[in-house]
Design an enzyme around this catalytic site. Structure first.
Site, mmCIF file in Angstrom:
data_model
loop_
_atom_site.group_PDB
_atom_site.id
_atom_site.type_symbol
_atom_site.label_atom_id
_atom_site.label_comp_id
_atom_site.label_asym_id
_atom_site.label_seq_id
_atom_site.Cartn_x
_atom_site.Cartn_y
_atom_site.Cartn_z
ATOM 1 N N HIS A 218 -2.218 1.249 7.312
ATOM 2 C CA HIS A 218 -2.516 1.256 5.884
ATOM 3 C C HIS A 218 -2.225 2.641 5.314
ATOM 4 C CE1 HIS A 218 -4.312 -0.186 2.253
ATOM 5 N NE2 HIS A 218 -5.401 0.543 2.335
ATOM 6 N N CYS B 212 0.821 -1.214 0.000
ATOM 7 C CA CYS B 212 0.000 0.000 0.000
ATOM 8 C C CYS B 212 0.852 1.260 0.000
ATOM 9 C CB CYS B 212 -0.955 0.002 1.184
ATOM 10 S SG CYS B 212 -0.144 -0.083 2.798
ATOM 11 N N ASN C 245 -8.593 4.262 -1.970
ATOM 12 C CA ASN C 245 -7.986 3.084 -1.356
ATOM 13 C C ASN C 245 -7.244 2.271 -2.416
ATOM 14 O OD1 ASN C 245 -7.307 1.249 0.607
ATOM 15 N ND2 ASN C 245 -9.402 0.810 1.237
#
Length: 435
Positions: A383, A180, A404
């Site tokens: 994240h 990520c 995202n």
């Protein structure tokens, strides 16, 4: 004398068997040994067969027990997560809706092992300090300071301000690698490169280039977007996307999102490949590099330096700079205004935050952790996402608009809104770079 000789011959015959008798004796001995060997082999075969049967029975029993245990664990997990989803949807206090996601997971330890090259990290820290002392950064700080906070809109969406930059609307999927940090950093790089070019540069820059070739940045177990953006400055990034120089190679079929349990296999396959894929004929790898001028962090933070994770050093930050100029530290509204100015004037940034179990089931609305009690026990992982805007809810509270890295079919078409009031104490991180 002859008789004696005859007797002697008879005695000799009795003492020494004839060749025929000797052959028969040898044959019988061999036959007996052969029968014994056959009996031993039969016994051994029976024993091996019994062991094989026992092994098969034990193995089958073990697999059955494991299947039952896994099935029970999955059922228990599903029941727990479904209950969490119901709590969110049934509560009048929540500002968002959840939808049960079969790929959601509970908080647990996966035993990831992180390695750090202390010398390399220290070199990156020194480079970030030099970036901050540069004339370009001084001009950047002046522009942020001189922009009036009253001119910051209540609602903003970078997709609307820069419609000629398709990368801002791109929703990536990190798949079965905990990349990520690289995905968000490459997204910010793509957005800012396009904005800087007034929409003439529309390519996606490669997260694969970061996750594969920047050893100090991180790996499939996680990493640091600030290091990834510093890598963009130092080494440059090639084009990515499906048909660019270095496309993303990790498995996307393992879930939305994929469980961290899949990251081990991805880490084994992770490699640095400094050549473009065959279908990309525009330029060679070295010629396809795109660079930024300097990278920086928005919010005060430190960086882990030592391999054991115990030694950390502070890095210079935008908000830290403005804090030093004031007698009192900026409050939440003031420092959020600075981040808003950054996005409004230059484009998206990254944001790192702790993800609780219920977040993976987000569907719509403005996410806030629920229930508020036991939040620490529900954190699945940290994240990194890409901030592209902000807004104000009906009750006047602030939220960020973020992209995202779980693909288009997660959440609200791959995006989500988040109120971070309950997370500020964890030290959220915002990173970016200037082309």
């Amino acid at each position: 004398m002859r008789r004696r000789v005859a007797l002697d011959n008879d005695e000799h015959d009795e003492m020494y068997p004839t060749d025929k008798e000797q052959t028969r004796t040898t044959f019988e001995t061999r036959s007996r040994r052969k029968r014994l060997a056959q009996v031993a082999a039969t016994i051994a075969s029976v024993i091996l067969l019994l062991l094989a049967v026992l092994g098969l029975v034990y193995g089958s029993f073990y697999l059955y027990r494991r299947y039952v245990t896994d099935a029970n664990d999955k059922r228990d997990n599903d029941e727990y997560l479904r209950k969490l989803v119901r709590q969110v949807n049934d509560s009048p206090e929540t500002t968002w809706k959840a939808k049960f996601n079969k790929f959601g997971v509970k908080n647990r330890s996966y035993g990831f092992k992180y390695t750090r090259n202390q010398t390399a990290v220290e070199e990156y820290v020194e480079q970030i300090r030099k970036f901050f002392e540069s004339d370009a950064m001084k001009r950047h700080l002046d522009e942020l300071e001189n922009f009036n906070s009253s001119d910051v809109p209540k609602n903003f969406d970078a997709r609307q301000k820069w419609p000629n930059c398709p990368s801002i609307s791109n929703v990536p999927n990190q798949g079965g690698c905990g990349s990520c940090f690289a995905v968000a950093a490459a997204g910010v790089a793509s957005d800012r490169a396009c904005i800087h070019s007034n929409g003439t540069f529309k390519s996606l820059l490669s997260e694969e280039d970061i996750i594969g070739c920047c050893s100090v940045c991180g790996n499939c177990y996680g990493g640091d977007p600030l290091k990834a953006l510093t890598y963009w400055v130092n080494q440059g990034l090639v084009t990515g996307g499906r048909d660019g120089c270095r496309p993303y190679s990790f498995d996307l079929s393992c879930g939305v999102p994929c469980s961290p349990a899949t990251f081990f296999e991805a880490e084994e396959k992770r490699t640095c490949m400094k050549r473009c894929q065959n279908i990309y004929y525009q330029q060679k790898y070295e010629e396809d590099k795109h660079f930024a001028t300097f990278a920086y962090s928005m919010y005060p933070r430190s960086m882990t330096v030592s391999p054991d994770g115990k030694e950390r050093v502070k890095v210079p930050t935008i908000i830290g700079h403005f804090n030093d100029k004031k007698t009192e530290k900026l409050n939440v509204t003031e420092y959020r205004d600075i981040i808003k100015k950054e996005i409004l004037l230059y484009g998206p940034t990254t944001m790192a935050f702790p993800v609780p179990e219920e977040f993976l089931h987000y569907s719509s609305g403005v996410f806030r952790p629920y229930p508020t009690d036991g939040f620490d026990d529900r954190i699945v992982y940290w994240h990194v996402v890409r901030l592209i805007g902000w807004g104000e809810s009906d009750d006047g509270t602030h939220y960020w608009l973020a992209v995202n890295s779980f693909g288009n079919h997660w959440g609200d078409n791959g995006l989500f809104k988040i109120n971070t009031d309950d997370m500020e104490k964890y030290g959220l991180e915002y990173e970016t770079a200037v082309v």
